[in-house]
Design a protein around this motif. Sequence first.
Motif, mmCIF file in Angstrom:
data_model
loop_
_atom_site.group_PDB
_atom_site.id
_atom_site.type_symbol
_atom_site.label_atom_id
_atom_site.label_comp_id
_atom_site.label_asym_id
_atom_site.label_seq_id
_atom_site.Cartn_x
_atom_site.Cartn_y
_atom_site.Cartn_z
ATOM 1 N N LEU A 10 42.738 34.299 41.584
ATOM 2 C CA LEU A 10 41.067 34.125 41.807
ATOM 3 C C LEU A 10 40.445 35.424 42.302
ATOM 4 N N LEU A 11 41.217 36.108 43.197
ATOM 5 C CA LEU A 11 40.749 37.567 43.855
ATOM 6 C C LEU A 11 40.661 38.569 42.765
ATOM 7 N N LEU A 12 41.806 38.651 41.796
ATOM 8 C CA LEU A 12 41.701 39.566 40.612
ATOM 9 C C LEU A 12 40.696 39.064 39.727
ATOM 10 N N ALA A 13 40.588 37.874 39.492
ATOM 11 C CA ALA A 13 39.522 37.301 38.420
ATOM 12 C C ALA A 13 37.962 37.604 38.717
ATOM 13 N N ALA A 14 37.784 37.246 40.043
ATOM 14 C CA ALA A 14 36.354 37.841 40.693
ATOM 15 C C ALA A 14 36.231 39.382 40.688
ATOM 16 N N LEU A 15 37.298 39.922 40.762
ATOM 17 C CA LEU A 15 36.853 41.492 41.011
ATOM 18 C C LEU A 15 36.738 42.188 39.495
ATOM 19 N N LEU A 16 37.275 41.492 38.484
ATOM 20 C CA LEU A 16 36.918 42.029 37.030
ATOM 21 C C LEU A 16 35.519 42.366 36.646
#
Length: 224
Positions: free
Chosen positions: A61-67
């Motif tokens: 989730l953290l990486l997806a939101a960072l995109l």
Amino acid sequence: MMFSALWALLRRDVTLSLRDGAGLGTALGFYLIVVTMLPLGLGPDLKLLSRIAPGMLWIALLLAALLSMARLFAADQEDGSLELLATGPVPLEAAVAAKALAHWLTTAVPLALVTPVLGLLLNLDLEANGPLVLTMLAGTPAISFLGSVGAALTLKARRGGLLVALLVLPLYIPTLIFGISAISAILLHTDAFGPSLLILAAISLASLVLAPIAAAAALRMQMG
């Protein structure tokens, strides 16, 4: 008057994000792909999947939101509205906070709400679904607000997305640690859930106050 202007800015950003759909679609697609690939890579060991599920869901989730963070201010810079925000009646810090809040509402919240469905793929205990969503809703504001600082610092940089990740990922570590700790407390039936959740909320509140100030200063430097 300032409140109505902030509300208009927030509503504008939320509407544009939902109408475009590219940022949320990319984030959801990335989140789904990462979670679905994990069982394929780790094998059919259900106990192992269940044990690592909270950490992997939080990281994905953290990486997806960072995109989508790199584009937080880019569109406003391209059409000239960023300069209007900087010189308008609304303080730039408040405008940054509104844009970060819009990112949280249109990206992080939907990702958190679909997490229980993806948790089934990792054999996550059903009793952890509610606490997991709660911790993500409490902790993800820090992702959007801290990410706004990285987006401001890399506004005019080439390959800004990579630079944003390098700048803000270390800042996400406390959120990640206490988010995983809270869910582990539920799974292990310990009393650490409440304190971990409160610390997550405190990190988000501190980010809400401090990150817009830093991001606004970075934007003024970029436009100077």
